[in-house]
Write a protein that holds these residues in place. Structure first.
Motif, PDB file in Angstrom:
ATOM      1  N   TYR A  90       0.822  -1.218   0.000  1.00 55.49           N
ATOM      2  CA  TYR A  90       0.000   0.000   0.000  1.00 55.49           C
ATOM      3  C   TYR A  90       0.853   1.264   0.000  1.00 55.49           C
ATOM      4  O   TYR A  90       0.433   2.304  -0.497  1.00 55.49           O
ATOM      5  N   TRP A 103       6.474   2.906  -3.724  1.00 47.72           N
ATOM      6  CA  TRP A 103       6.350   3.443  -5.074  1.00 47.72           C
ATOM      7  C   TRP A 103       7.616   3.157  -5.868  1.00 47.72           C
ATOM      8  O   TRP A 103       8.716   3.148  -5.320  1.00 47.72           O
ATOM      9  N   ARG A 157      -3.145   6.726  -3.919  1.00 47.78           N
ATOM     10  CA  ARG A 157      -2.959   5.599  -2.993  1.00 47.78           C
ATOM     11  C   ARG A 157      -4.293   5.098  -2.452  1.00 47.78           C
ATOM     12  O   ARG A 157      -4.447   3.900  -2.189  1.00 47.78           O
TER      13      ARG A 157
END
Length: 675
Positions: A332, A335, A397
């Motif tokens: 979660y 990146w 996100r």
């Protein structure tokens, strides 16, 4: 088989309700079944946000063949350590004594009398890295039970005898003084990491209780070294990957010593404790970074952990689904440069990568990076553009699969959150945060507190569990109520704190002043747990000392003050030796050495002059200061006999109810409080 976990209030137990393993909850029925069948008890202890608990569940407890072996040879008991910290503490002590380490999931084999005889933590399904496979362990224990029962009983008896002899003895109780806190500071200096902040090496946990001690020690003594260690550590954590740079809030710990890669579970208790630390750091220094992190952490708790009933959920899981649907730790939050460009476009993606330390090599698995601020001035570079970038990344996100949430309400951790939100709301003039604290406190009174002033530890969906509150529940909830009394001026919170602390004096202490984690009339385990040292949260022992001291300062109660002083004798013994593990006790000691100050603000609460004096008192760095606000002879004991000077709102600064000259001037009040 009967689904015995289906009615649990624990999300962790509910995660196992459909396993092929015939799980029992902890209780007499399980041990009676083991006696009837003449088989050992297999005790498995974990918690919802635990990554390796999920791994072992998937590998072994969801496996039909492994479950068949467990069901045939054992009575299997599943415990949520967050619901039953007493069960966890007793058997974890045995695991650590036998193996030299501990952790979760914890796997312990017991006799039907609850006596442990074989231990471990995570076991892989097949032998790996020097660890035996779980089915291999099951077979070995089964054979030992069937063929070498005498040896098993002998081992179990020796272990229980050893545990029962481990009563804490501290000699003559002696109140700690300035010498012990100075020695503790010296010890912390030796263990401090001057490059990265924090203490020790990897993995590195947020030292929230130690930071609180350092800030209080600086406030009382002016020791610049204490402030430097606290501010540098807090700054490096805030700029590291352990802090969620988009949504606020801290992960459980960093796997490295630089605070870069976290273990991604986010716990209510960590964030409540750290929110309060950053409030206090801002109060001491005016740091804009501390202010931002304190507010973002408070907002994270209210936004992501608030339950529909008004309390706060326990945790967010470390694992979530990645783009392919696999459950991956940290998916979660991380990146790649390509993902930044996909969301932000080429130019802003490049800016974001530089700002947040995202590289092609990555700081995490498969080339992904945890967002952090590698440059100390990164928080202010291109502020307007970065605000837009942060917002767009956060919105993107939100479209990812979210981590699971353990939505049970734990009384102690909600007490910590109440205290943090009340103080943050008051200091930053955010009444919405104070309202959130009051709402959570209302839930604890309605759902967790019975007519005999006894606390239930956990609830879920507004339904209380059957788990009795332990010492940390009484202490931390009382601490939260005391903070609300100081912030709101409402005497009802002081009254509730008094009820809880009377329970501590009646049922958690002995004649020497020592405290126990369980009440004298609680379920009797193989040992009554007792531990004055901090773990992830303040020990119940020193948390109780702090709440007793604060209540005594608000009310003048000598029995509560005496109990606090006697309890702090443990700090005199342990503070100079192991300061990292008794940080909360050292922080409470700083309050004791400072008084603590008692500030009575007398005046109409709706008068802006009263509000100015009240806020000035709440912004004081005086360690453990308590505040009462209200009209003359109002409902809080500190207001008794206090009158406005010349009809204007007036502040009285006292120690032991002996007061300095009253003042109507906030600037003079600052001088009286020493900062």
């Amino acid at each position: 088989m009967a689904n015995r976990l289906a009615q649990s209030t624990s999300p962790y137990l509910l995660q196992h309700a459909d396993n092929p393993v015939d799980w029992h909850p902890w209780g007499p029925d399980a041990f009676e079944e083991a006696r009837r069948r003449d088989v050992p008890v297999l005790l498995s202890v974990g918690y919802s946000a635990c990554h390796w608990c999920h791994v072992m569940a998937h590998e072994s407890f969801e496996d039909e063949a492994t479950a068949a072996v467990m069901n045939a040879g054992f009575v299997n008991v599943k415990v949520d350590r967050e619901e039953r910290p007493d069960v966890d503490a007793v058997y974890m002590e045995a695991v650590q004594a036998a193996t030299g380490h501990g952790g979760w999931p914890m796997t312990v084999f017991l006799t039907p009398e609850g006596e442990p005889f074989y231990f471990g933590t995570y076991f892989p399904p097949e032998p790996r890295h020097g660890m035996p496979g779980f089915r291999e362990v099951l077979e070995g224990v089964r054979v030992a039970w069937a063929e070498r029962r005498g040896e098993v009983d002998e081992v179990a008896g020796k272990i229980v005898a050893d545990l029962r002899e481990r009563r804490l003895t501290l000699g003559e109780p002696r109140q700690p003084g300035a010498e012990e806190t100075a020695q503790a500071l010296l010890g912390l200096t030796r263990e401090y990491d001057p490059v990265n902040g924090g203490f020790g090496g990897a993995p590195k946990f947020p030292p929230s209780m130690v930071l609180e001690f350092l800030l209080r020690h600086y406030a009382r003594t002016g020791a610049e070294g204490a402030l430097q260690m606290a501010a540098d550590t807090a700054g490096r954590m805030a700029r590291g990957g352990i802090y969620d740079q988009l949504g606020g809030g801290f992960a459980r710990y960093s796997v490295d010593r630089e605070w870069i890669v976290p273990h991604f579970e986010k716990m209510l208790y960590d964030n409540a404790l750290l929110c309060r630390v950053y409030v206090h750091l801002w109060r001491a220094t005016g740091s804009e970074l501390a202010r931002r992190v304190a507010l973002e952490t408070a907002e994270f708790m209210v936004r992501d952990l608030a339950t529909p009933q008004g309390g706060f959920a326990s945790a967010l899981d470390a694992d979530s689904a990645d783009a392919s649907g696999r459950m991956v730790e940290g998916a979660y939050y991380v990146w790649t440069p390509a993902q930044l460009v996909e969301v932000l476009g080429e130019e802003d993606g490049r800016i974001a990568a530089a700002h947040f330390g995202v590289t092609e090599e990555g700081t995490f698995e498969e080339g992904a990076s945890v967002l952090r601020l590698p440059q100390e001035d990164g928080a202010v570079q291109e502020a307007g553009r970065m605000a837009s970038i942060r917002e767009r990344l956060y919105e993107a996100r939100l479209r990812r699969p979210e981590p699971g949430r353990d939505d049970k309400v734990v009384a102690a951790w909600n007490g910590l959150a109440i205290a943090a939100l009340a103080e943050a709301g008051a200091c930053f003039e955010r009444p919405d945060l104070v309202d959130a604290a009051v709402t959570a406190a209302d839930l604890l009174v309605r759902v967790h507190l019975d007519d005999h002033a006894r606390l239930t530890r956990t609830s879920r969906d507004g339904r209380a569990s059957s788990n009795a509150g332990v010492l940390e529940d009484y202490a931390d909830v009382a601490e939260g109520f005391l903070a609300l009394a100081s912030v709101t001026g409402e005497g009802v919170w002081l009254d509730f704190a008094g009820l809880l602390l009377d329970g501590v004096l009646d049922r958690f202490t002995d004649e020497s002043g020592a405290l126990y984690d369980t009440a004298s009339d609680a379920e009797q385990l193989i040992r009554r747990p007792q531990d004055p040292t901090d773990n992830a949260t303040p020990s119940g022992w020193t948390a109780a000392a702090g709440a007793l001291l604060g209540y005594a300062a608000q009310t003048g109660s000598e029995p509560h003050r005496t109990a606090a002083e006697r309890a702090l004798g443990v700090v005199a013994a342990l503070g100079p030796k192991v300061p990292r593990f008794i940080g909360h006790g050292l922080a409470v000691t700083e309050a004791l050495l400072d008084g603590p100050r008692e500030v009575a603000v007398v005046g109409d609460p709706d008068d802006p002059r009263t509000a100015a004096l009240h806020r000035t008192a709440l912004l004081s760095t005086a360690p453990g200061a308590v505040v009462a606000v209200g009209p003359a002879d109002g409902e809080l004991p500190l207001l008794a006999g206090r009158v406005p000077a010349d009809g204007a709102p007036t502040a009285y600064v006292c120690r032991g109810f002996v007061c300095d000259a009253p003042t109507t001037d906030p600037a003079l009040l600052v001088a009286q409080l020493g900062g």
